[in-house]
Design a protein around this motif. Structure first.
Motif, PDB file in Angstrom:
ATOM      1  N   SER A 249       0.901  -1.284  -0.033  1.00  0.00           N
ATOM      2  CA  SER A 249       0.070  -0.168   0.074  1.00  0.00           C
ATOM      3  C   SER A 249       0.846   1.170  -0.033  1.00  0.00           C
ATOM      4  O   SER A 249       0.461   2.262   0.764  1.00  0.00           O
ATOM      5  CB  SER A 249      -0.791  -0.155   1.024  1.00  0.00           C
ATOM      6  N   LEU A 250       1.830   1.363  -1.027  1.00  0.00           N
ATOM      7  CA  LEU A 250       2.785   2.314  -0.860  1.00  0.00           C
ATOM      8  C   LEU A 250       2.359   3.368  -1.983  1.00  0.00           C
ATOM      9  O   LEU A 250       2.802   4.690  -2.076  1.00  0.00           O
ATOM     10  CB  LEU A 250       3.994   1.903  -1.391  1.00  0.00           C
ATOM     11  N   GLN A 251       1.035   3.550  -2.635  1.00  0.00           N
ATOM     12  CA  GLN A 251       0.740   4.396  -3.550  1.00  0.00           C
ATOM     13  C   GLN A 251       0.717   5.702  -2.950  1.00  0.00           C
ATOM     14  O   GLN A 251       0.991   6.912  -3.658  1.00  0.00           O
ATOM     15  CB  GLN A 251      -0.706   3.797  -3.931  1.00  0.00           C
ATOM     16  N   SER A 252      -0.154   5.958  -2.011  1.00  0.00           N
ATOM     17  CA  SER A 252      -0.458   7.210  -1.315  1.00  0.00           C
ATOM     18  C   SER A 252       0.892   8.032  -1.070  1.00  0.00           C
ATOM     19  O   SER A 252       1.175   9.087  -1.076  1.00  0.00           O
ATOM     20  CB  SER A 252      -1.240   7.095  -0.293  1.00  0.00           C
ATOM     21  N   ILE A 253       1.890   7.222  -0.369  1.00  0.00           N
ATOM     22  CA  ILE A 253       3.204   7.954  -0.007  1.00  0.00           C
ATOM     23  C   ILE A 253       3.874   8.345  -1.285  1.00  0.00           C
ATOM     24  O   ILE A 253       4.380   9.580  -1.302  1.00  0.00           O
ATOM     25  CB  ILE A 253       3.965   6.774   0.543  1.00  0.00           C
ATOM     26  N   LEU A 254       3.919   7.530  -2.462  1.00  0.00           N
ATOM     27  CA  LEU A 254       4.990   7.728  -3.465  1.00  0.00           C
ATOM     28  C   LEU A 254       4.176   9.008  -4.088  1.00  0.00           C
ATOM     29  O   LEU A 254       4.890   9.904  -4.874  1.00  0.00           O
ATOM     30  CB  LEU A 254       5.096   6.697  -4.202  1.00  0.00           C
ATOM     31  N   LEU A 255       2.926   8.913  -4.290  1.00  0.00           N
ATOM     32  CA  LEU A 255       2.172   9.791  -5.008  1.00  0.00           C
ATOM     33  C   LEU A 255       2.341  11.382  -4.468  1.00  0.00           C
ATOM     34  O   LEU A 255       2.450  12.224  -5.152  1.00  0.00           O
ATOM     35  CB  LEU A 255       0.769   9.616  -5.154  1.00  0.00           C
ATOM     36  N   GLN A 256       2.180  11.192  -3.028  1.00  0.00           N
ATOM     37  CA  GLN A 256       2.335  12.425  -2.508  1.00  0.00           C
ATOM     38  C   GLN A 256       3.837  12.976  -2.588  1.00  0.00           C
ATOM     39  O   GLN A 256       3.969  14.268  -2.819  1.00  0.00           O
ATOM     40  CB  GLN A 256       2.220  12.264  -0.889  1.00  0.00           C
ATOM     41  N   ARG A 257       4.674  12.171  -2.774  1.00  0.00           N
ATOM     42  CA  ARG A 257       6.125  12.743  -2.801  1.00  0.00           C
ATOM     43  C   ARG A 257       6.078  13.259  -4.202  1.00  0.00           C
ATOM     44  O   ARG A 257       6.797  14.265  -4.546  1.00  0.00           O
ATOM     45  CB  ARG A 257       7.067  11.645  -2.812  1.00  0.00           C
ATOM     46  N   TRP A 258       5.403  12.858  -5.336  1.00  0.00           N
ATOM     47  CA  TRP A 258       5.370  13.246  -6.614  1.00  0.00           C
ATOM     48  C   TRP A 258       4.747  14.565  -6.455  1.00  0.00           C
ATOM     49  O   TRP A 258       5.166  15.592  -7.192  1.00  0.00           O
ATOM     50  CB  TRP A 258       4.704  12.081  -7.608  1.00  0.00           C
ATOM     51  N   ARG A 259       3.761  14.752  -6.059  1.00  0.00           N
ATOM     52  CA  ARG A 259       2.874  15.886  -5.886  1.00  0.00           C
ATOM     53  C   ARG A 259       3.756  17.006  -5.242  1.00  0.00           C
ATOM     54  O   ARG A 259       3.601  18.118  -5.469  1.00  0.00           O
ATOM     55  CB  ARG A 259       1.595  15.787  -5.154  1.00  0.00           C
ATOM     56  N   ASP A 260       4.409  16.584  -4.009  1.00  0.00           N
ATOM     57  CA  ASP A 260       5.219  17.735  -3.273  1.00  0.00           C
ATOM     58  C   ASP A 260       6.214  18.407  -4.145  1.00  0.00           C
ATOM     59  O   ASP A 260       6.548  19.767  -4.032  1.00  0.00           O
ATOM     60  CB  ASP A 260       5.743  17.064  -2.095  1.00  0.00           C
TER      61      ASP A 260
END
Length: 624
Positions: A249-260
């Motif tokens: 369940s790493l999608q939200s973590i990595l997606l947030q890093r991309w968005r940041d």
């Protein structure tokens, strides 16, 4: 004692000092080389498209003046007769209509040539970039953040900017062809009119150039963030990471890093955009006031009977045409400046020079059993580009002809680095590697590598057919079914072609149409088969060659390695010390230095580092 060449550092310094004028000159030269035919066709075409509007305005003036004259001197009720009997009016009308028809009909041709020009420049520039990266002799290009940033900037910024330069040159060409006839005709009104219009745009041009320079500085400083965004996007969208991404369940973590990171880049650019927009808007108002002065001057001239109504139509159209051509010229030049800034990474990449340079000797001396000296590693030290900590320190080692050497040690000990140096993917920072008493750096690079067969830990899974994945080990044997089948058998996957739908010509890799994927162990055996096909190889380098295999298949390949190593120098890098037992000698590395050298029996008897490692590994096997 040699040190690394300074050509690369000099090249980077020279690239960094390139002026905008130099970059612009190289960019224009690249466009000329890429699409000379399309540029010539556009120049000829735009002679008509550029001058057409001004000529049409002149003949429009003739029509208006002649119609007004005829209305005042002729009372006939037959307009057609008036038109047909007035050669000047008839000629002016025909020329005006024909010009409009020709200009409109040429637009689709221009669109087609412009599209061809864009594709030519894109293909040429992209081809140069790919060729540079693919043929770069060492692999330092891929192992330092600064150079990875350079590649990212080239792909994401420079290549689109080179296409933009093409369009800006086209805009300048069209604008100049509109500007020159407009100036010549407007001077007939008053000599100062073109001057007022041009001077009014100077502040706008200055602040627009300043804005573009600030924008590009932001893009350069944000290159690292942009590359991180690309990495996170790759992890989130490619199949390599799909299973674990979901299971953990790493999608939200990595997606947030991309968005940041996107937000950081966006906010920095947005601040510059706001400042640039406000400054440009203010000075655009000033230039608009300057354009109004000639317009009012002409109206006053008509009211004072110095000009006719035809003059009013002509001069009004000319002023608008001149102002528009100046406007396009100004922003085409500032856009050209901006695009030239963006192409800097492209030319910096092309100017990069590898640390290793091919030597003058066209054929390498033999390393086989008939050789007398084999390989000598003399006081070798190596530090990766961009690092201050040496990975290898003062390594000295002699490898006899036909000898198998195992390099062992903990992670980070320098084993793989030494293997890369033996393959001449890098040159030593200090010291030397000798080939029958000839320095590696004195040997022809391509000939040297042709005599080396490798199976790397991060072996390649080429998106190609099974035949190509194996045959690319020796292109001369790629079409020999017999040779390929032989090495597949030696690698323990003789029956693989029979299990595939198209045999040796089955595409491998899900990204190919009808392509299939294989297991990790099958892929690794294919990489081993590829290495085995290079029968002329006299130096074998195996970096963790059994990492993806189970113990049964691992033991099978041990015997294969021992068989194919006969008469050749063989370097084996392995964490699995059972493979090291097969070697004639074992070299134990720790923190970039040689700790021990000897046979398995000798090192076990010494009871030092190797003995400790082997005992620990053997006990883990017994526990399982």
């Amino acid at each position: 004692m040699r040190s690394i060449p300074s050509t690369q550092a000099g090249s980077e310094k020279q690239s960094a000092e390139m002026s905008v004028q130099q970059i612009f000159g190289r960019s224009v030269a690249l466009v000329l080389r890429a699409a000379p035919r399309e540029l010539i066709n556009l120049l000829l075409l735009n002679l008509v498209l550029g001058a057409g509007p001004s000529i049409a305005l002149y003949f429009g003036k003739v029509v208006i003046d002649e119609v007004i004259r005829l209305l005042t001197v002729n009372t006939t009720d037959d307009p057609l007769s008036i038109l047909l009997n007035n050669q000047l009016l008839l000629t002016a009308i025909v020329i005006t209509i024909l010009l409009n028809i020709v200009v409109d009909s040429l637009q689709p041709i221009q669109t087609s040539i412009v599209a061809a020009l864009r594709d030519r420049v894109k293909g040429y520039a992209q081809g140069q970039m790919i060729e540079k990266v693919a043929t770069f002799d060492d692999i330092a290009l891929f192992e330092t953040p600064e150079r990875l940033n350079l590649i990212t900037l080239t792909k994401e910024k420079s290549l689109p900017k080179l296409q933009e330069i093409t369009f800006k040159l086209l805009e300048i060409m069209i604008s100049m062809l509109r500007f020159v006839p407009s100036v010549l005709l407007s001077v007939s009104i008053a000599w100062w009119i073109p001057l007022v219009l041009v001077v009014g745009f100077v502040p706008t041009m200055y602040f627009d150039v300043k804005h573009h320079r600030q924008s590009w500085r932001i893009e350069e400083t944000q290159a690292s963030l942009s590359r991180q965004m690309e990495i996170y996007a790759k992890v989130l969208t490619e199949d390599t990471y799909a299973k674990e991404l979901r299971l953990f369940s790493l999608q939200s973590i990595l997606l947030q890093r991309w968005r940041d990171r996107f937000e950081q880049i966006f906010q920095a650019m947005q601040q510059v955009r706001r400042q640039g927009a406000i400054q440009t808007m203010i000075w655009s108002l000033v230039s608009g006031v300057g354009a109004a002065i000639p317009y009012v001057y002409i109206i006053l001239g008509v009211l004072g009977r110095r000009y006719t109504f035809g003059d009013l139509a002509l001069f009004t159209g000319l002023i608008l045409e001149l102002r528009q051509s100046v406007f396009f010229l100004v922003f085409a030049f500032t856009g050209l400046y901006d695009a030239s800034l963006g192409t800097r990474p492209f030319f910096e990449l092309l100017d990069l020079q590898p640390q290793i340079v091919s030597g003058p000797i066209p054929e390498p001396l033999r390393l086989s059993a008939s050789s007398t000296s084999g390989i000598q590693v003399k006081n070798l030290s190596f530090t990766y580009p961009g690092s201050d900590t040496p990975t290898l320190q003062h390594i000295s080692l002699t490898i006899a002809p036909g000898e198998m050497i195992a390099l062992v040690g903990e992670n980070g000990a320098g084993k793989t680095t030494l293997a890369k140096l033996l393959c001449r993917l890098y040159d030593p920072t200090e010291g030397a590697i000798l080939w029958n008493n000839h320095d590696y750096r004195d040997l022809d690079l391509n000939e040297l590598r042709a005599k080396i067969a490798v199976v790397m830990q991060d072996y390649a899974r080429f998106p190609a057919t099974l035949r190509e994945n194996v045959g690319w080990g020796d292109l001369l044997q790629q079409n020999s079914d017999r040779a390929i089948q032989t090495v597949l058998e030696e690698a323990g996957i003789a029956h693989l072609p029979q299990k595939l739908s198209h045999g040796l010509d089955t595409p491998l890799g899900k990204q190919l149409e009808e392509g299939i994927d294989l297991s990790g162990g099958q892929w690794q055996r294919i990489s081993i088969a590829r290495s085995l096909l290079r029968s002329q190889a006299e130096l074998l380098v195996f970096d963790e060659p059994t990492a993806a295999l189970d113990p049964k298949n691992e033991h099978e390949l041990y015997q294969i390695f021992r068989t194919i190593a006969q008469g050749r120098i063989t370097i084996v890098v392995s964490h699995r010390l059972a493979l090291a037992k097969l070697a004639d000698r074992i070299v134990v590395l720790e923190q970039g230095k040689i700790l021990e050298i000897g046979t398995h029996t000798q090192l076990m008897a010494n009871g030092q580092r190797y003995c400790e490692m082997f005992t620990r590994q053997a006990s883990s096997y017994l526990e399982t």
